[in-house]
Scaffold this motif. Structure first.
Motif, mmCIF file in Angstrom:
data_model
loop_
_atom_site.group_PDB
_atom_site.id
_atom_site.type_symbol
_atom_site.label_atom_id
_atom_site.label_comp_id
_atom_site.label_asym_id
_atom_site.label_seq_id
_atom_site.Cartn_x
_atom_site.Cartn_y
_atom_site.Cartn_z
ATOM 1 N N CYS A 332 0.600 -1.130 -0.281
ATOM 2 C CA CYS A 332 0.237 0.151 0.158
ATOM 3 C C CYS A 332 0.953 1.690 0.054
ATOM 4 O O CYS A 332 2.010 0.702 0.102
ATOM 5 C CB CYS A 332 -1.034 -0.019 1.299
ATOM 6 S SG CYS A 332 -1.969 -1.284 1.386
ATOM 7 N N THR A 333 0.302 2.138 -0.546
ATOM 8 C CA THR A 333 0.907 3.444 0.002
ATOM 9 C C THR A 333 1.226 4.181 0.979
ATOM 10 O O THR A 333 -0.237 3.706 2.057
ATOM 11 C CB THR A 333 0.070 4.723 -1.084
ATOM 12 O OG1 THR A 333 -0.900 4.738 -1.352
ATOM 13 C CG2 THR A 333 0.157 3.910 -3.012
ATOM 14 N N VAL A 334 2.379 5.278 1.095
ATOM 15 C CA VAL A 334 1.935 5.791 2.520
ATOM 16 C C VAL A 334 0.641 6.727 3.124
ATOM 17 O O VAL A 334 0.452 6.783 3.796
ATOM 18 C CB VAL A 334 3.043 6.854 2.042
ATOM 19 C CG1 VAL A 334 2.738 7.931 3.040
ATOM 20 C CG2 VAL A 334 4.579 6.365 2.022
ATOM 21 N N ALA A 335 -0.005 7.069 1.508
ATOM 22 C CA ALA A 335 -0.947 8.121 1.797
ATOM 23 C C ALA A 335 -2.447 7.163 1.883
ATOM 24 O O ALA A 335 -3.507 7.447 2.786
ATOM 25 C CB ALA A 335 -1.656 8.912 0.215
ATOM 26 N N GLN A 336 -2.378 5.415 1.932
ATOM 27 C CA GLN A 336 -3.144 4.637 2.029
ATOM 28 C C GLN A 336 -3.360 5.078 3.685
ATOM 29 O O GLN A 336 -4.146 4.413 4.341
ATOM 30 C CB GLN A 336 -3.454 3.926 1.136
ATOM 31 C CG GLN A 336 -3.858 3.513 -0.119
ATOM 32 C CD GLN A 336 -3.432 2.384 -0.458
ATOM 33 O OE1 GLN A 336 -2.452 1.838 -1.422
ATOM 34 N NE2 GLN A 336 -4.528 1.036 -0.434
ATOM 35 N N VAL A 337 -2.052 3.831 4.111
ATOM 36 C CA VAL A 337 -1.708 4.028 5.518
ATOM 37 C C VAL A 337 -2.463 4.957 6.393
ATOM 38 O O VAL A 337 -2.283 4.709 8.098
ATOM 39 C CB VAL A 337 -0.471 2.843 5.725
ATOM 40 C CG1 VAL A 337 0.037 3.973 7.255
ATOM 41 C CG2 VAL A 337 0.361 3.007 4.635
ATOM 42 N N GLN A 338 -1.367 6.371 6.053
ATOM 43 C CA GLN A 338 -1.919 7.658 6.614
ATOM 44 C C GLN A 338 -3.991 7.695 6.916
ATOM 45 O O GLN A 338 -3.422 8.055 7.860
ATOM 46 C CB GLN A 338 -1.362 8.392 6.183
ATOM 47 C CG GLN A 338 -1.516 10.398 6.824
ATOM 48 C CD GLN A 338 -1.165 10.357 8.298
ATOM 49 O OE1 GLN A 338 -0.276 8.914 8.759
ATOM 50 N NE2 GLN A 338 -1.413 11.091 9.030
ATOM 51 N N GLN A 339 -4.230 7.051 5.526
ATOM 52 C CA GLN A 339 -5.950 7.904 6.260
ATOM 53 C C GLN A 339 -6.550 7.028 7.189
ATOM 54 O O GLN A 339 -7.876 7.002 7.674
ATOM 55 C CB GLN A 339 -6.211 7.908 4.617
ATOM 56 C CG GLN A 339 -7.904 8.229 4.669
ATOM 57 C CD GLN A 339 -8.028 9.313 5.873
ATOM 58 O OE1 GLN A 339 -7.851 10.584 4.841
ATOM 59 N NE2 GLN A 339 -9.410 9.535 6.426
ATOM 60 N N VAL A 340 -6.037 5.596 6.972
ATOM 61 C CA VAL A 340 -6.283 4.592 8.215
ATOM 62 C C VAL A 340 -6.250 5.257 9.426
ATOM 63 O O VAL A 340 -6.690 5.249 10.283
ATOM 64 C CB VAL A 340 -5.776 2.861 7.613
ATOM 65 C CG1 VAL A 340 -6.359 2.112 8.590
ATOM 66 C CG2 VAL A 340 -6.185 2.809 5.973
#
Length: 607
Positions: A332-340
């Protein structure tokens, strides 16, 4: 998704690739699916049509919800405690279904079509309620629940089926419409523009003003119609109000900036958890810039230092020399992880509003019955409908909300630098604190009313219980608006309706918790010599005052709990939006012109 691809091509042709205004335009389209024009689309003019829907929709459902307990008792002949639970379960379901509406909107239909389709579902429910209330064949035989309660026949079988069908058509429609009204109206503003960011803050206050106007008319004019012309006419007027709201929505079609659906919003979230679990034995690289997606410099520092570090492993790219792209379920991308991480970190804030909404549930159930047992006479020929008591705070708020936005916000902005005057978290906290005193006032007044009725054989005026409505109205202005603004501003592109729906999900939990609390209190307080605090249909025999004191204590404890979470756990920064989508290979799918120097939320302060 095809709409999104076509939109991006059009944007490339127009040379849209930098700047905040262009970013906002690049992610929105007009009614034909073409890139929106900032000079023609959006702004407060477009949002005003959505505000029209909001005022009319709340007008229709508030007239039903706030006087529903009277209809359920007098027409359907359910006992008081059962009737209270029917009302709270209905309203709780409305808010629970807001999540469904937000998910459908962001993933598949978009806000406009979701509102239009489910608006007609809600309208059909109002019509069916009106038909049942009008036809004697669809109701139990008439009888007086006060004097002949034991001989009254409770609605069962087909009659109960029609009632619940109509009621939950309204719940389904309203639940799916609510989060999209707020999100679609807010989507008309570019929150990356300083000027429009201020307008966005004003819009949230305007939305609550529209809500207050709708509630005020519902609790005065529509409840009066229900009381004097019959519930069938009252439900019919609610249907007419909903129809007017849909006309208002459609009238602004040519002016709207529409955000196309982004595909499933739940899949990228699930991918983060799956990838983190599959790579649980991996070790995070020493530098956050080695994480997948960090080449775009999006939220890298925040990911590396925040809580929930186990999720960072979803960004680890396995270096085996094969250069084979991993599945998005493994990388996954950093943006995905941050939103979670953001979603996880707002859970405590969400949870702290549940008790607040449990108090709201009492205002629409027991407080209405409280008013029914008091002297409702205003003049010789005019009696105040008990449900109309809830109009009192809205009379004050239609003056207070504009004053708050026109004077307090600019004044506070000079000291705080916040475009909203005070932050949404501060606004929520103040509202939660004030809510405690509404239950203190309710408990004191109920004790006075009960003593007068039982010991002095006197019936107090209904105006004695107005303070609890006034105080809670002030509390709601701060908490409700703060909560909606908080969740909307923390959302990523393509998740605005879903995050806004979480606000209503809190209402759902509050109303369901009210039903559980009533049943639990009755069970605990029942004994061989007593039926429990709330088990009798006669408030003079019940101990509603003690129940209110219990809620006051719970509310204050909840406020202290909120201070802990809001002060230690979460801090945020207003920001531009960060899309959560990923492409087929796990690469982040970002709108052109994204400014990576801004972030949706900052949880760096978490120890």
């Amino acid at each position: 998704m095809e709409t999104r691809r076509q939109t991006n091509k059009g944007e490339e042709g127009m040379g849209v690739n930098t700047g905040h205004e262009d970013t906002a335009t690049a992610t929105t389209v007009d009614w034909r699916g073409r890139p929106s024009n900032p000079e023609k689309h959006g702004g407060m003019r477009a949002a005003s049509f959505v505000l029209g829907l909001q005022a009319f929709e709340i007008m229709g459902i508030a007239a039903v919800g706030n006087n529903l307990i009277t209809y359920v008792i007098n027409e359907m002949h359910f006992p008081l405690s059962t009737s209270a639970n029917i009302v709270t379960n209905f309203i709780g379901t409305v808010f629970l279904l807001a999540l469904l509406g937000g998910c459908i909107s962001d993933s598949y239909l978009g806000s406009f079509w979701t509102m239009l389709i489910f608006g007609f579902v809600e309208l059909s429910g109002f019509i069916l309620l009106s038909v049942q209330a009008h036809l004697p064949q669809l109701k139990p035989p008439q009888c007086n629940m006060v004097s002949d309660g034991e001989r009254c026949v409770e609605a069962k079988g087909f009659k109960a089926f029609i009632f619940y069908l109509a009621l939950y058509l309204v719940a389904l429609g309203s639940g799916c419409v609510k989060p999209n009204m707020v999100a679609h109206g807010a989507d008309q503003f570019n929150r990356d523009s300083p000027k429009q960011s201020k307008s966005l803050s004003s819009y949230f206050n305007a939305a609550y003003f529209a809500f207050s106007i709708g509630e005020l008319i519902a609790l005065t004019v529509l409840v009066w119609v229900q009381t004097h012309s019959g519930m069938d006419v009252g439900f019919g007027v609610s249907a007419a109000a909903m129809a007017m709201g849909l006309i208002s929505l459609v009238s602004g079609t040519l002016l709207y900036r529409n955000k196309p659906p982004q595909g499933s919003i739940l899949t990228p979230i699930a991918q983060v958890f799956v990838a983190a679990i599959l790579k649980r034995k991996q070790r995070c690289p020493p530098s956050p810039h080695m994480l997948h997606g960090s080449q775009n410099n999006v939220l890298v520092g925040s990911v590396a230092t925040s809580k929930f570090k186990f999720l960072d492993k979803a960004c680890i790219k396995i270096q085996d020399g094969n250069n084979v792209k991993e599945s998005p379920w493994r990388l996954c991308t950093v943006a995905q992880v941050q939103q979670v991480k953001i979603l996880l970190s707002v859970i405590p804030i969400f949870a702290c509003t549940i008790v607040f909404n449990t108090i709201l549930a009492q205002m629409q159930t027991f407080s209405v019955q409280q008013g029914s047992s008091m002297n409702t006479q205003l003049t010789k020929n005019f009696h105040i409908p008990p449900a109309s008591l809830q109009a009192i705070p809205y009379i004050i708020l239609i003056f207070l909300v504009p004053l708050y936005d026109a004077f307090f916000v600019p004044f506070a902005r000079r000291f705080t630098g916040n475009v909203s005057g005070i932050s949404p978290l501060q606004r929520i906290g103040f509202g939660l604190f004030v809510a405690t005193f509404s239950m203190v006032a309710a408990a004191i007044m109920e004790d006075k009313r009960r003593n007068a009725a039982v010991n002095e054989k006197k019936i107090l005026s209904i105006f004695w219980i107005t303070p609890q409505f006034l105080i809670f109205g002030l509390s709601e202005m701060f908490t409700a608006v703060g909560l909606i603004e908080f969740f909307y501003k923390q959302s990523s592109t393509g998740m605005q309706a879903f995050l806004t729906a979480i606000t209503y999900f809190s209402y759902s939990f509050g109303f369901y918790f009210s039903s559980v609390l009533v049943s639990l209190v009755n069970k605990i307080t029942s004994s061989s010599s007593s039926d429990g605090w709330l088990k009798d249909d006669d408030l003079n025999k019940d101990r509603l005052d003690l129940f209110y004191w219990l809620l006051a204590v719970l509310s204050f404890i909840n406020f202290l709990n909120y201070l802990f979470w809001a002060g230690w756990w979460y801090s945020y920064k207003p920001s531009s939006s960060v899309p959560l989508q990923s492409d087929a290979h796990g690469e982040e799918f970002m709108g052109q012109g994204f400014n990576s120097s801004k972030i949706v939320a900052d949880v760096n302060s978490i120890p």
